[in-house]
Design a protein around this motif. Sequence first.
Motif, PDB file in Angstrom:
ATOM      1  N   VAL A  28       0.831  13.193 -34.812  1.00 20.58           N
ATOM      2  CA  VAL A  28       0.962  13.838 -33.507  1.00 20.58           C
ATOM      3  C   VAL A  28       1.861  13.029 -32.574  1.00 20.58           C
ATOM      4  O   VAL A  28       2.694  13.599 -31.864  1.00 20.58           O
ATOM      5  N   ALA A  65      -6.332  17.168 -35.596  1.00 19.60           N
ATOM      6  CA  ALA A  65      -4.996  17.155 -36.205  1.00 19.60           C
ATOM      7  C   ALA A  65      -5.020  16.725 -37.666  1.00 19.60           C
ATOM      8  O   ALA A  65      -4.006  16.810 -38.346  1.00 19.60           O
ATOM      9  N   LEU A  91       0.882  22.747 -35.483  1.00 16.67           N
ATOM     10  CA  LEU A  91       1.595  21.756 -34.677  1.00 16.67           C
ATOM     11  C   LEU A  91       3.075  21.720 -35.043  1.00 16.67           C
ATOM     12  O   LEU A  91       3.938  21.660 -34.163  1.00 16.67           O
TER      13      LEU A  91
END
Length: 129
Positions: A41, A65, A74
Amino acid sequence: CTLNGMRLWCAGRNDISAYVDEALGDLAQVTTARATARTFVTELLYGRPTGRFLKKHAHLRFMDAHVPEVQSLLRKWHGRSVLHSILTCGRLYTDLVSHDPALERWYGELGVKFNTFMCGSVAYRLGEP
């Protein structure tokens, strides 16, 4: 958990890592997966894989995530250059999978104005019924 592993190790005088792994169970794997996900991320958000969020983005540590479906989303939103708006405006990051259809609809309608839409506090209401 770790204390149980150490207690067993002290009794047996063997390699401690096996006992700690047994005591922790899946927690060790989940912790490693979450750390790897934080690196993923931060690479998307900041362009550097540090795994450390800026103070104002520290809440993103709790995002799931490490789940492959979330990572796919994402990547998708990062490719459209709107990921930052989605993750930092509101609480959509807590359940990105369920909010994806609404985000997709609004992105389709707004196009380049999507970032302004998200940062204009609409993201706070988007997840509400």
